[in-house]
Design an enzyme around this catalytic site. Structure first.
Site, mmCIF file in Angstrom:
data_model
loop_
_atom_site.group_PDB
_atom_site.id
_atom_site.type_symbol
_atom_site.label_atom_id
_atom_site.label_comp_id
_atom_site.label_asym_id
_atom_site.label_seq_id
_atom_site.Cartn_x
_atom_site.Cartn_y
_atom_site.Cartn_z
ATOM 1 N N HIS A 78 0.842 -1.201 0.000
ATOM 2 C CA HIS A 78 0.000 0.000 0.000
ATOM 3 C C HIS A 78 0.877 1.251 0.000
ATOM 4 O O HIS A 78 1.787 1.376 0.805
ATOM 5 C CB HIS A 78 -0.911 0.018 1.236
ATOM 6 C CG HIS A 78 -2.182 -0.742 1.029
ATOM 7 N ND1 HIS A 78 -3.339 -0.424 1.697
ATOM 8 C CD2 HIS A 78 -2.481 -1.797 0.233
ATOM 9 C CE1 HIS A 78 -4.316 -1.243 1.312
ATOM 10 N NE2 HIS A 78 -3.810 -2.095 0.423
ATOM 11 N N TYR A 206 -9.097 6.242 7.249
ATOM 12 C CA TYR A 206 -9.222 6.671 8.646
ATOM 13 C C TYR A 206 -10.267 7.781 8.660
ATOM 14 O O TYR A 206 -10.060 8.826 8.026
ATOM 15 C CB TYR A 206 -7.888 7.206 9.163
ATOM 16 C CG TYR A 206 -6.848 6.136 9.427
ATOM 17 C CD1 TYR A 206 -6.118 5.567 8.392
ATOM 18 C CD2 TYR A 206 -6.603 5.698 10.731
ATOM 19 C CE1 TYR A 206 -5.168 4.582 8.639
ATOM 20 C CE2 TYR A 206 -5.643 4.712 10.984
ATOM 21 C CZ TYR A 206 -4.936 4.163 9.934
ATOM 22 O OH TYR A 206 -3.998 3.184 10.175
ATOM 23 N N PRO A 297 -3.911 1.319 18.681
ATOM 24 C CA PRO A 297 -3.610 0.837 17.322
ATOM 25 C C PRO A 297 -3.863 1.859 16.202
ATOM 26 O O PRO A 297 -3.636 1.569 15.042
ATOM 27 C CB PRO A 297 -4.517 -0.387 17.173
ATOM 28 C CG PRO A 297 -5.510 -0.300 18.235
ATOM 29 C CD PRO A 297 -4.977 0.558 19.309
ATOM 30 N N LYS A 301 1.235 0.726 15.020
ATOM 31 C CA LYS A 301 2.627 0.637 15.486
ATOM 32 C C LYS A 301 2.921 -0.604 16.319
ATOM 33 O O LYS A 301 4.076 -1.001 16.457
ATOM 34 C CB LYS A 301 2.956 1.867 16.340
ATOM 35 C CG LYS A 301 3.075 3.147 15.536
ATOM 36 C CD LYS A 301 4.226 3.091 14.573
ATOM 37 C CE LYS A 301 3.918 3.867 13.314
ATOM 38 N NZ LYS A 301 4.646 3.394 12.155
ATOM 39 N N TYR A 389 4.099 7.022 9.853
ATOM 40 C CA TYR A 389 3.218 5.882 9.575
ATOM 41 C C TYR A 389 4.009 4.736 8.920
ATOM 42 O O TYR A 389 3.844 3.571 9.291
ATOM 43 C CB TYR A 389 2.069 6.304 8.656
ATOM 44 C CG TYR A 389 0.935 5.301 8.585
ATOM 45 C CD1 TYR A 389 0.968 4.245 7.669
ATOM 46 C CD2 TYR A 389 -0.154 5.378 9.445
ATOM 47 C CE1 TYR A 389 -0.052 3.309 7.612
ATOM 48 C CE2 TYR A 389 -1.192 4.458 9.392
ATOM 49 C CZ TYR A 389 -1.125 3.425 8.474
ATOM 50 O OH TYR A 389 -2.148 2.488 8.425
HETATM 51 P P1 FAS Z 1 1.822 -10.655 21.998
HETATM 52 O O1 FAS Z 1 0.850 -10.284 23.087
HETATM 53 O O2 FAS Z 1 1.354 -10.726 20.594
HETATM 54 O O3 FAS Z 1 2.439 -12.100 22.317
HETATM 55 C C1 FAS Z 1 2.779 -12.467 23.632
HETATM 56 C C2 FAS Z 1 2.716 -13.988 23.698
HETATM 57 O O4 FAS Z 1 3.180 -14.395 24.984
HETATM 58 C C3 FAS Z 1 1.293 -14.507 23.549
HETATM 59 O O5 FAS Z 1 1.250 -15.531 22.582
HETATM 60 C C4 FAS Z 1 0.952 -15.034 24.936
HETATM 61 O O6 FAS Z 1 0.104 -16.164 24.888
HETATM 62 C C5 FAS Z 1 2.323 -15.412 25.466
HETATM 63 N N1 FAS Z 1 2.434 -15.407 26.923
HETATM 64 C C6 FAS Z 1 1.907 -14.510 27.788
HETATM 65 N N2 FAS Z 1 2.220 -14.857 29.060
HETATM 66 C C7 FAS Z 1 2.963 -16.000 28.989
HETATM 67 C C8 FAS Z 1 3.566 -16.851 29.951
HETATM 68 N N3 FAS Z 1 3.476 -16.599 31.258
HETATM 69 N N4 FAS Z 1 4.255 -17.928 29.519
HETATM 70 C C9 FAS Z 1 4.363 -18.203 28.195
HETATM 71 N N5 FAS Z 1 3.812 -17.446 27.227
HETATM 72 C C10 FAS Z 1 3.111 -16.355 27.631
HETATM 73 N N6 FAS Z 1 -1.318 -3.571 16.777
HETATM 74 C C11 FAS Z 1 -1.428 -2.963 15.579
HETATM 75 O O7 FAS Z 1 -0.421 -2.490 15.057
HETATM 76 N N7 FAS Z 1 -2.644 -2.875 14.952
HETATM 77 C C12 FAS Z 1 -3.783 -3.422 15.500
HETATM 78 O O8 FAS Z 1 -4.852 -3.342 14.929
HETATM 79 C C13 FAS Z 1 -3.709 -4.077 16.739
HETATM 80 N N8 FAS Z 1 -4.813 -4.665 17.303
HETATM 81 C C14 FAS Z 1 -4.693 -5.287 18.516
HETATM 82 C C15 FAS Z 1 -5.786 -5.922 19.131
HETATM 83 C C16 FAS Z 1 -5.662 -6.544 20.383
HETATM 84 C C17 FAS Z 1 -6.868 -7.225 21.022
HETATM 85 C C18 FAS Z 1 -4.418 -6.537 21.049
HETATM 86 C C19 FAS Z 1 -4.275 -7.165 22.427
HETATM 87 C C20 FAS Z 1 -3.318 -5.938 20.444
HETATM 88 C C21 FAS Z 1 -3.446 -5.317 19.172
HETATM 89 N N9 FAS Z 1 -2.352 -4.727 18.532
HETATM 90 C C22 FAS Z 1 -2.433 -4.115 17.341
HETATM 91 C C23 FAS Z 1 -1.065 -4.772 19.127
HETATM 92 C C24 FAS Z 1 -0.500 -6.148 18.860
HETATM 93 O O9 FAS Z 1 -0.404 -6.344 17.483
HETATM 94 C C25 FAS Z 1 0.819 -6.210 19.576
HETATM 95 O O10 FAS Z 1 1.576 -5.032 19.388
HETATM 96 C C26 FAS Z 1 1.634 -7.397 19.158
HETATM 97 O O11 FAS Z 1 0.850 -8.542 19.345
HETATM 98 C C27 FAS Z 1 2.891 -7.401 19.998
HETATM 99 O O12 FAS Z 1 3.504 -8.616 19.854
HETATM 100 P P2 FAS Z 1 4.222 -9.324 21.116
HETATM 101 O O13 FAS Z 1 5.047 -8.327 21.802
HETATM 102 O O14 FAS Z 1 4.827 -10.544 20.560
HETATM 103 O O15 FAS Z 1 3.046 -9.658 22.138
HETATM 104 C C1 PHB Z 2 -5.644 -3.589 10.770
HETATM 105 O O1 PHB Z 2 -5.670 -3.857 9.542
HETATM 106 O O2 PHB Z 2 -5.948 -4.425 11.644
HETATM 107 C C2 PHB Z 2 -5.214 -2.208 11.206
HETATM 108 C C3 PHB Z 2 -4.711 -1.327 10.258
HETATM 109 C C4 PHB Z 2 -4.318 -0.059 10.659
HETATM 110 C C5 PHB Z 2 -4.441 0.307 11.993
HETATM 111 C C6 PHB Z 2 -4.937 -0.590 12.939
HETATM 112 C C7 PHB Z 2 -5.334 -1.861 12.533
HETATM 113 O O3 PHB Z 2 -4.065 1.556 12.369
#
Ligand code: FAS
Ligand code: PHB
Length: 401
Positions: A78, A206, A297, A301, A389
């Protein structure tokens, strides 16, 4: 097939999200012994709907280290986004403004690709292995106590990296006296949906509207990913599909443009917060990804910050293992936090700019419109948005190739 419970490794990684899996990949391919402990099962980890946008830097590190086959086959490059407000729509042209772009490729796919690579390489990745605590981090043989297949085990390592997300155990191993946390909780959440309907746009939209924020993203030419701002305590039971589509159509409203609707296959509510813990290292324990920081989000980032942390950390660990020099490990926290706070500021700014908040007043609304009009009329302002971005170049990438 279960994996024997390892007792010793060079780098113990807690968490098989993007941070833990990418770190394991970057170290394993350079011959460094690692173990990843993940407390959920593989299907859960692979289907957890989260991020959708990869910054240029994240794309680069996946390509440079042989983890981009899925992304290059199914990702959607994109070159811009649309800002929609007050019945207008304006495109921010990334390459023209800053020479970089982004890739639409879901976090679920990145996670699946990295898990497949790790299992193909035969590197230890234990699912349903819950880390219980981390000890000995001020010595030279830190230990992770974990529960696996009904028994408790101890994994001794040279370094432990907590990639265990916001609710993990790693961050809590840093003594309270050594830890500083910074937080802002927003008075709204995002209700996110996956829908089996082709996106009604070529690039992300957005939208700012008096009723609240909305985002039109996508996962493929057949699947749309959309978000609508809801109250912080929103209950999915109060949001039947019809209400979701109505709110989205209203907030994207633009003459001559119509939102395509279709079956919603997944919906969830995500609270919005900004959070940082400092430092991102204590002794032989390092923090990376959501274990150290959370961003709303709106700036896309979260996943990309996790990738930046582990790219920096992997190059610092490889340097230490190759030369014995610890200087890059010593500067990891400061170097990572510089990027984290830049992303925190950008995510906060995008969130404040685009969401209506309960205590908002006409003055606040006018400020948002003035800011939006400045962004779409000033090349300098638009360049700043494009730079942030698409993300700054990743630190430490050359050492990993
Ligand atoms: P993660 O949370 O992805 O991974 C951590 C891992 O550790 C998990 O698999 C968990 O099960 C495991 N874990 C936890 N405790 C443990 C333990 N005691 N023992 C062993 N394993 C354990 N970011 C965006 O950029 N755009 C979005 O739209 C967006 N939407 C999101 C929606 C939600 C609901 C959430 C919670 C986050 C969202 N994020 C988004 C942010 C998300 O993408 C995070 O930044 C990303 O998952 C970060 O990755 P990790 O640091 O690997 O953490
Ligand atoms: C998504 O595609 O999940 C998405 C894209 C842009 C954002 C947040 C989420 O800023």
């Amino acid at each position: 097939m279960s994996h024997p419970a390892p007792a010793r490794t060079r780098v113990a990684i807690i968490g098989a999200g993007p941070a833990g899996l990418l770190l394991g990949h970057l170290l394993h391919r350079k011959g460094v012994d690692t173990v990843i402990l993940e407390n959920r099962d593989r299907p859960y980890v692979e289907r957890r709907q989260r991020a959708g946008i990869l910054e240029q830097g994240t794309v680069d590190v996946l390509r440079a280290t042989g983890a981009a086959a899925g992304m290059d086959a199914r990702g959607l490059p994109h070159d811009g986004i649309e800002l929609r407000f007050a019945g207008e729509s304006h495109r921010i042209d990334f390459p023209a403004l800053c020479g970089r772009s982004v890739m639409v490729y879901a976090q679920t796919e990145v996670v699946k690709d990295l898990i497949a690579l790790r299992l193909e390489a035969g590197a230890p990745l234990l699912f349903e292995a819950e880390a219980l605590n981390v000890t000995g981090i001020e010595g030279d043989a830190p230990q992770v106590r974990y529960r696996y297949e009904g028994e408790e085990h101890t994994l001794t390592a040279e370094y432990v990296v907590a990639c265990d997300g916001f609710h993990g155990v790693g961050r809590r191993a840093v003594p309270d006296a050594a830890r500083r946390t910074f937080e802002r909780v927003y008075p709204f959440s995002w209700l996110g949906v996956l829908a089996d309907v082709p996106p009604s746009c070529d690039e992300l939209i957005y939208a700012h509207s008096p009723a609240g924020f909305a985002l039109h993203s996508m996962r493929s030419p057949e699947v749309s990913r959309l978000y609508v701002q809801v109250p912080p305590d929103a209950d999915l039971a109060d949001w039947p599909d019809e209400r979701i589509w109505e709110a989205l159509s209203d907030r994207f409203a633009l003459d001559g443009w119509k939102l395509g609707t279709g079956p919603i296959t997944e919906k969830s509510v995500t609270p919005m917060r900004s959070f940082v813990t400092e430092p991102m290292r204590h002794g032989r324990l390092f923090l990376a990804g959501d274990a150290a920081h959370i961003v709303p989000p709106t700036g896309a980032k979260g996943l990309n910050l996790a990738a930046a942390d582990v790219t920096l950390l992997a190059s610092a660990l490889l340097h230490r293992f190759a030369t014995g020099d610890e200087s890059r490990l010593d500067s990891y926290s400061e170097d990572a936090l510089a990027r984290v706070w830049r992303a925190e500021h950008f995510s906060y700014t995008m969130t404040s700019l685009l969401h209506t908040s309960p205590e908002d007043d006409p003055f606040g609304h006018r400020l948002q419109l003035a800011h939006l009009r400045y962004l779409v009329s000033s090349e300098a302002a638009a360049t700043s948005l494009a730079e942030n971005y698409t993300g700054l170049p990743l630190p430490g990438l050359d050492a990993l190739v």
